[in-house]
Motif scaffolding. Sequence first.
Motif, PDB file in Angstrom:
ATOM      1  N   LEU A 159      34.093  39.050  51.715  1.00 50.95           N
ATOM      2  CA  LEU A 159      35.012  38.179  51.001  1.00 50.95           C
ATOM      3  C   LEU A 159      35.213  36.876  51.761  1.00 50.95           C
ATOM      4  N   VAL A 161      36.474  32.330  51.003  1.00 48.34           N
ATOM      5  CA  VAL A 161      37.286  31.437  50.182  1.00 48.34           C
ATOM      6  C   VAL A 161      36.495  30.183  49.825  1.00 48.34           C
ATOM      7  N   TYR A 170      43.925  34.006  49.733  1.00 48.28           N
ATOM      8  CA  TYR A 170      44.185  35.268  49.049  1.00 48.28           C
ATOM      9  C   TYR A 170      45.621  35.703  49.334  1.00 48.28           C
ATOM     10  N   SER A 194      43.248  42.469  48.643  1.00 47.39           N
ATOM     11  CA  SER A 194      43.981  41.398  47.986  1.00 47.39           C
ATOM     12  C   SER A 194      44.151  41.698  46.504  1.00 47.39           C
ATOM     13  N   TYR A 197      44.478  35.416  44.170  1.00 43.09           N
ATOM     14  CA  TYR A 197      43.694  34.386  44.862  1.00 43.09           C
ATOM     15  C   TYR A 197      44.057  33.020  44.300  1.00 43.09           C
ATOM     16  N   PHE A 208      42.894  38.413  39.558  1.00 42.63           N
ATOM     17  CA  PHE A 208      41.441  38.463  39.397  1.00 42.63           C
ATOM     18  C   PHE A 208      41.111  38.897  37.967  1.00 42.63           C
ATOM     19  N   ARG A 331      30.095  35.639  44.526  1.00 42.44           N
ATOM     20  CA  ARG A 331      31.472  35.989  44.195  1.00 42.44           C
ATOM     21  C   ARG A 331      31.532  37.393  43.613  1.00 42.44           C
ATOM     22  N   THR A 333      33.996  38.389  41.749  1.00 41.37           N
ATOM     23  CA  THR A 333      34.470  38.170  40.378  1.00 41.37           C
ATOM     24  C   THR A 333      33.790  36.900  39.886  1.00 41.37           C
ATOM     25  N   SER A 338      37.555  32.081  40.710  1.00 44.29           N
ATOM     26  CA  SER A 338      38.381  33.289  40.651  1.00 44.29           C
ATOM     27  C   SER A 338      38.384  34.083  41.950  1.00 44.29           C
ATOM     28  N   SER A 339      37.416  33.848  42.808  1.00 46.57           N
ATOM     29  CA  SER A 339      37.347  34.427  44.155  1.00 46.57           C
ATOM     30  C   SER A 339      36.135  33.763  44.800  1.00 46.57           C
TER      31      SER A 339
END
Length: 472
Positions: A159, A161, A170, A194, A197, A208, A331, A333, A338-339
Motif C-alpha cells: 500500500l 499514497v 489513509y 485502513s 483514504y 474505498f 492500486r 482499488t 481511490s487508493s
Amino acid sequence: MRDISLRPLFAAILATTPTLMISAPVQAEGFVDDSHLTGGIYYSQRYRDKRDMTVGSPDYGHYVEDLHHATFNANLDFVSGYAGGFIGLDVAGFAAVNLATGNAAHPNEISLSSANQRWDEDWSGDKGGFNLYKAALKLKHDDYWMRAGYIQPSGQTLLAVHWGFVPGAYQGAEMGGSWDFGQYGALSSSYFWSDKYKAPWYTEMYEFRGADNTTKIDYVHALGMRYDFKNKLVLETSWAQAADFMDQYMTKLSYSFPVAGNDLRLSYQFYGARDQVGDNSIAAYGSVNDEYEGLAWLQGITLGYTLDTLDFRLEAQTVKAEGNQGFFLQRITPAYASSNGRLDIWWDAASDFDANGETSVFAGVTYDLKNYELPGWAVGAGYVYGWGGKPCTTCTVNDELADQSQRIDESAWTFNIAHVVQTGRLKGTLFNLHYINYDNHGSNPNYSGGYNNMFQDEIDIKFNVIAPFSIF
C-alpha cells in the motif's frame, strides 16, 4: 463494517499529552527536545496537451489543451520526539494557491480539487485552500512501533499514497518491528489497515469503492517484510487485500556487485493481482467489478550503473492483464484516486506502458555537470518503447467485444534539467524542468477501443521548484 471515528482518539491524545508533560516533566523531555518542525515552499507550472483523435472533432489530428496551470504550495510538518521514550505525535498540513488555471476541468493534482472528496468529484477544476494530511499518534518500544490516525504507509507493504508535493493519507493504523541477526542479516516487517483514504488534492476522507464507483469496500490491509542479507542482496515481499474485492502480491529481489570498479545494481520485480468478483463474463468496462481473468501480473527487471558523473539505467517490464480491465494497475482499488499501491518501476514518461500483453524497455542516462564547475547541475534523457499492447479481452465497445486483432505500440522521449542550490540561504532548493514527448502509434481516441488506460499523443512540460526549510 461500521465507520470508525478517529475523533475520540485524537481527543485522548490532546488530553493525555499535556498531562504527561506536567506530571512527568523528565519523561516528557524527549517529546520536546527531539521534536522537529520542517516544511517547504513549492511552485509548479505545467503545460500538457493531447492530440485529439475523436472522429468528427473540429480539432481532429491537432493538439488541444489538457493541463495548463501554475500553482503555489507551502507545507509545515511537525514530528515530535517520544515522551518517556514511548509515545509521540506527528501533524502536517499544506496550503495551495492557484496562480493560473487553464480551461481543462479535471484536477491538476498539485492544487486542491473543487470537490472535497473523490465521490463528489464533478471535474469542474481546482481551488486553493488548506489540507491536513498527517495527524498521527505514534508508539515505540524496543524494536517495535505503531502509528494510528491520518498516516502514510512507512513499512514494507504494497500500500502506498498519491503524491503532489505532499502525500495523500489513509485513515488507519500501521505496526511493525525489526530484528537484527548479526552477520546473518536483518528482518523488518509491518502490517497496515485502513478504512478510508484521501489523495492530496482532496480535503476529506472517503470510503474505498470498486471499479463501478459505487460498491463499498469496507477496508484494505496488507502485510509485508524485508530481509537484508547484508551482502548487497535484499528480498522484499508483500500481500495486500481489499475486502471481498481484490488480492495483490509483490516480490522484489535486489542485488549489486562490482563491475569495473563500480557496483552494477539490478533487481527483479513481480506484482500480481487477482480479483474476488465475477466469473470473467463479457461486460462493458466499469459496469462490473470483475477486473481480471485469473492472475494478472507485471514483471520487471532493472539495471543501474554509475560511472564517474554518468548514471545509466536499463529497465524492462512485461504485462499480463486479461479480463475486463485490460491493463495492470498497482492500486488495490481501481477507481481514480481511490487508493494507491507500490510499483518501483517508473519512467516519468506519461504512459504507464501497462496494457495487457505489452512489453516495454526503457533506457536513460543522467549526467552530473560538477566537472564543468557547475556543482548541483544535472541533465538527463530517456527513451521508452512498448509493443504488443492488446485490448481488454472481455470488455465491450459499443455493445460488442473489443476487437481482439488490435495491437498498439507506444513510445516516449524524456529530457530533464535539474539544479540543486549548493550554498547560501536557498541551499537545498531544487529547480527541475522535465519534458515528455509521448507517441501513441495507434489512432484510437483517448481511453477507447478496449484500451482503457491508453491515451493519445501528448506533449508535457513540467517546471517545479522545491525549497525546503527547517524551523527547529
